[in-house]
Design an enzyme around this catalytic site. Structure first.
Site, PDB file in Angstrom:
ATOM      1  N   GLY A  13       0.829  -1.210   0.000  1.00 40.03           N
ATOM      2  CA  GLY A  13       0.000   0.000   0.000  1.00 40.03           C
ATOM      3  C   GLY A  13       0.858   1.253   0.000  1.00 40.03           C
ATOM      4  O   GLY A  13       0.592   2.204   0.723  1.00 40.03           O
ATOM      5  N   SER A  15       1.255   3.349  -2.486  1.00 44.81           N
ATOM      6  CA  SER A  15       0.844   4.316  -3.515  1.00 44.81           C
ATOM      7  C   SER A  15       0.241   5.583  -2.941  1.00 44.81           C
ATOM      8  O   SER A  15       0.249   6.633  -3.583  1.00 44.81           O
ATOM      9  CB  SER A  15      -0.179   3.656  -4.452  1.00 44.81           C
ATOM     10  OG  SER A  15      -1.195   3.009  -3.687  1.00 44.81           O
ATOM     11  N   VAL A  65      -2.708  -7.883  -1.548  1.00 41.27           N
ATOM     12  CA  VAL A  65      -2.004  -8.615  -0.490  1.00 41.27           C
ATOM     13  C   VAL A  65      -2.900  -9.635   0.202  1.00 41.27           C
ATOM     14  O   VAL A  65      -2.413 -10.543   0.873  1.00 41.27           O
ATOM     15  CB  VAL A  65      -1.381  -7.674   0.572  1.00 41.27           C
ATOM     16  CG1 VAL A  65      -0.330  -6.768  -0.034  1.00 41.27           C
ATOM     17  CG2 VAL A  65      -2.447  -6.885   1.325  1.00 41.27           C
ATOM     18  N   ASN A  91       1.759  -2.359   5.407  1.00 41.48           N
ATOM     19  CA  ASN A  91       0.967  -1.138   5.626  1.00 41.48           C
ATOM     20  C   ASN A  91      -0.421  -1.203   4.986  1.00 41.48           C
ATOM     21  O   ASN A  91      -1.345  -0.547   5.466  1.00 41.48           O
ATOM     22  CB  ASN A  91       1.750   0.055   5.056  1.00 41.48           C
ATOM     23  CG  ASN A  91       0.884   1.276   4.887  1.00 41.48           C
ATOM     24  OD1 ASN A  91       0.592   1.996   5.839  1.00 41.48           O
ATOM     25  ND2 ASN A  91       0.431   1.520   3.651  1.00 41.48           N
ATOM     26  N   TYR A 156     -12.457  -4.160  11.610  1.00 36.79           N
ATOM     27  CA  TYR A 156     -11.199  -3.401  11.567  1.00 36.79           C
ATOM     28  C   TYR A 156     -10.455  -3.519  12.905  1.00 36.79           C
ATOM     29  O   TYR A 156      -9.251  -3.804  12.940  1.00 36.79           O
ATOM     30  CB  TYR A 156     -11.512  -1.942  11.244  1.00 36.79           C
ATOM     31  CG  TYR A 156     -10.300  -1.071  11.030  1.00 36.79           C
ATOM     32  CD1 TYR A 156      -9.657  -1.042   9.789  1.00 36.79           C
ATOM     33  CD2 TYR A 156      -9.788  -0.273  12.048  1.00 36.79           C
ATOM     34  CE1 TYR A 156      -8.548  -0.227   9.578  1.00 36.79           C
ATOM     35  CE2 TYR A 156      -8.686   0.538  11.848  1.00 36.79           C
ATOM     36  CZ  TYR A 156      -8.063   0.560  10.612  1.00 36.79           C
ATOM     37  OH  TYR A 156      -6.959   1.362  10.418  1.00 36.79           O
ATOM     38  N   LYS A 160      -6.735  -5.241  13.631  1.00 41.28           N
ATOM     39  CA  LYS A 160      -5.585  -4.471  14.106  1.00 41.28           C
ATOM     40  C   LYS A 160      -5.075  -5.003  15.450  1.00 41.28           C
ATOM     41  O   LYS A 160      -3.867  -5.013  15.704  1.00 41.28           O
ATOM     42  CB  LYS A 160      -5.949  -2.986  14.190  1.00 41.28           C
ATOM     43  CG  LYS A 160      -6.234  -2.358  12.816  1.00 41.28           C
ATOM     44  CD  LYS A 160      -5.027  -2.438  11.887  1.00 41.28           C
ATOM     45  CE  LYS A 160      -5.225  -1.697  10.579  1.00 41.28           C
ATOM     46  NZ  LYS A 160      -4.035  -1.731   9.711  1.00 41.28           N
TER      47      LYS A 160
HETATM   48  P1  NAP Z   1      -5.256   4.927   2.438  1.00 42.54           P
HETATM   49  O1  NAP Z   1      -4.869   6.348   2.253  1.00 42.54           O
HETATM   50  O2  NAP Z   1      -6.661   4.501   2.201  1.00 42.54           O
HETATM   51  O3  NAP Z   1      -4.264   4.020   1.548  1.00 42.54           O
HETATM   52  C1  NAP Z   1      -4.407   2.625   1.586  1.00 42.54           C
HETATM   53  C2  NAP Z   1      -3.270   1.999   0.828  1.00 42.54           C
HETATM   54  O4  NAP Z   1      -3.442   0.566   0.920  1.00 42.54           O
HETATM   55  C3  NAP Z   1      -3.296   2.355  -0.649  1.00 42.54           C
HETATM   56  O5  NAP Z   1      -1.962   2.444  -1.100  1.00 42.54           O
HETATM   57  C4  NAP Z   1      -4.011   1.154  -1.277  1.00 42.54           C
HETATM   58  O6  NAP Z   1      -3.624   0.888  -2.630  1.00 42.54           O
HETATM   59  C5  NAP Z   1      -3.477   0.030  -0.399  1.00 42.54           C
HETATM   60  N1  NAP Z   1      -4.330  -1.155  -0.438  1.00 42.54           N
HETATM   61  C6  NAP Z   1      -5.643  -1.262  -0.115  1.00 42.54           C
HETATM   62  N2  NAP Z   1      -6.078  -2.525  -0.296  1.00 42.54           N
HETATM   63  C7  NAP Z   1      -4.998  -3.222  -0.756  1.00 42.54           C
HETATM   64  C8  NAP Z   1      -4.791  -4.568  -1.131  1.00 42.54           C
HETATM   65  N3  NAP Z   1      -5.793  -5.462  -1.095  1.00 42.54           N
HETATM   66  N4  NAP Z   1      -3.557  -4.938  -1.548  1.00 42.54           N
HETATM   67  C9  NAP Z   1      -2.546  -4.038  -1.612  1.00 42.54           C
HETATM   68  N5  NAP Z   1      -2.674  -2.750  -1.289  1.00 42.54           N
HETATM   69  C10 NAP Z   1      -3.896  -2.346  -0.854  1.00 42.54           C
HETATM   70  O7  NAP Z   1      -4.934   4.442   3.927  1.00 42.54           O
HETATM   71  P2  NAP Z   1      -3.930   5.023   5.028  1.00 42.54           P
HETATM   72  O8  NAP Z   1      -4.721   5.914   5.903  1.00 42.54           O
HETATM   73  O9  NAP Z   1      -2.686   5.490   4.411  1.00 42.54           O
HETATM   74  O10 NAP Z   1      -3.691   3.672   5.868  1.00 42.54           O
HETATM   75  C11 NAP Z   1      -2.479   2.935   5.777  1.00 42.54           C
HETATM   76  C12 NAP Z   1      -2.450   1.960   6.930  1.00 42.54           C
HETATM   77  O11 NAP Z   1      -2.512   2.674   8.164  1.00 42.54           O
HETATM   78  C13 NAP Z   1      -3.617   0.986   6.953  1.00 42.54           C
HETATM   79  O12 NAP Z   1      -3.191  -0.276   7.400  1.00 42.54           O
HETATM   80  C14 NAP Z   1      -4.561   1.605   7.970  1.00 42.54           C
HETATM   81  O13 NAP Z   1      -5.407   0.647   8.549  1.00 42.54           O
HETATM   82  C15 NAP Z   1      -3.568   2.166   8.943  1.00 42.54           C
HETATM   83  N6  NAP Z   1      -4.096   3.243   9.775  1.00 42.54           N
HETATM   84  C16 NAP Z   1      -4.616   4.381   9.227  1.00 42.54           C
HETATM   85  C17 NAP Z   1      -5.125   5.355  10.076  1.00 42.54           C
HETATM   86  C18 NAP Z   1      -5.719   6.637   9.566  1.00 42.54           C
HETATM   87  O14 NAP Z   1      -6.329   7.364  10.376  1.00 42.54           O
HETATM   88  N7  NAP Z   1      -5.581   6.980   8.299  1.00 42.54           N
HETATM   89  C19 NAP Z   1      -5.079   5.179  11.468  1.00 42.54           C
HETATM   90  C20 NAP Z   1      -4.534   4.010  11.976  1.00 42.54           C
HETATM   91  C21 NAP Z   1      -4.048   3.045  11.127  1.00 42.54           C
HETATM   92  P3  NAP Z   1      -4.381   1.610  -3.878  1.00 42.54           P
HETATM   93  O15 NAP Z   1      -3.888   3.039  -3.847  1.00 42.54           O
HETATM   94  O16 NAP Z   1      -3.906   0.873  -5.064  1.00 42.54           O
HETATM   95  O17 NAP Z   1      -5.842   1.518  -3.618  1.00 42.54           O
END
Ligand code: NAP
Length: 249
Positions: A13, A15, A65, A91, A156, A160
């Protein structure tokens, strides 16, 4: 010489959002990078091209993944194109929020497949390559919501919390190979994942953060960079970066 020069990192992830900031942080320390995505081909390829012009070897690798063969194929492709694997950042993550009584088996499985099973598939595939490289470091991106949940997020939150348990257990097995594994647990971070929430929810979330603001992707990436570049006596731990929300994992 940059601290990670000659090393290779795979970020799932990578990108968008937090993963993209992690890719930038590790490449900034000299690592060659494999940027995984599932849908955002243009974003991942543009990022890889930007690094290539500055001399960093970078590839964009499409894989879901949550599908074992794709996850394993992505790890193998990283090694065949970049020559080795030293760091894996698990990630990639998704949410499918619904009240538990309305949550379908498909909502449950989709989140477990990407967040939890994907972490296992990528880790399992990476270990032999890290052993061959003489060791490695794995960082799993969990969440504050593994410990303090929100309504409508049983899938979710469970995924986690399980990543933290996975981190404790796998780290014990991996020290003998000079591989460390830690989890990073972000609080609420301004990324696309947060973009769909209502203003009312935003206010509710903000009221739970003692430091009074959401975090940035770069603030998570800086801890990942620290754990990889500077911290060599920590494994099996879960580190919170969340503006002061109190958690006990
Ligand atoms: P995001 O902006 O929605 O980005 C998600 C990323 O994961 C994108 O690069 C997406 O790829 C990729 N992805 C989704 N499904 C996938 C799959 N099946 N296989 C491979 N790649 C996949 O999310 P984010 O906020 O950066 O979150 C990143 C991580 O941090 C996640 O694990 C999330 O649970 C965790 N997190 C986030 C927050 C928050 O508040 N944002 C808080 C705590 C934890 P595409 O671009 O190709 O769709």
């Amino acid at each position: 010489m940059a601290p990670l020069s000659g090393k290779v990192a795979l970020v799932t992830g990578g990108s968008r959002g937090i993963g993209r900031a992690i890719v930038e942080a590790l490449a900034g320390q000299g690592a060659d990078v494999a940027i995984n995505y599932v849908q955002s081909a243009a974003e991942a390829q543009d990022l890889a091209s930007r690094f290539q012009t500055s001399g960093t070897r970078a590839i964009a690798v499409q894989a879901n993944v949550g599908i074992e063969d794709e996850a394993r194929g992505m790890v193998d492709r990283t090694v065949s194109e970049l020559g080795r694997l030293d760091f894996l950042v698990n990630n990639a993550g998704i949410g499918r929020d619904r009240a538990i009584q309305n949550m379908t088996g498909e909502d449950w499985r989709a989140v477990m497949d990407v967040n939890l099973n994907g972490t296992f598939y990528c880790t399992s595939a990476a270990i032999p390559h890290m052993i061959e490289a003489g060791g490695g470091k794995i960082i799993n991106i969990a969440s504050v919501l593994g410990a303090l949940s929100n309504l409508g997020q049983v899938n979710y939150a469970t995924s986690k919390a399980a990543i933290v348990g996975f981190t404790h257990a796998a780290a014990m097995e991996l020290t003998r190979y000079n591989i460390s594994m830690n989890a990073v647990c972000p609080g609420f971070i301004e990324t696309d994942m947060m973009s769909g929430i209502t203003d009312r929810k935003r206010e509710q979330f903000l009221s739970r953060i003692p430091m009074g603001r959401f975090g940035t992707a770069e603030e998570i990436a800086s801890l990942v960079r620290y754990l990889i570049v500077e911290q060599h006596w920590s494994t099996g731990q879960a580190f919170s970066v969340n503006g002061g929300q109190y958690v006990t994992i």
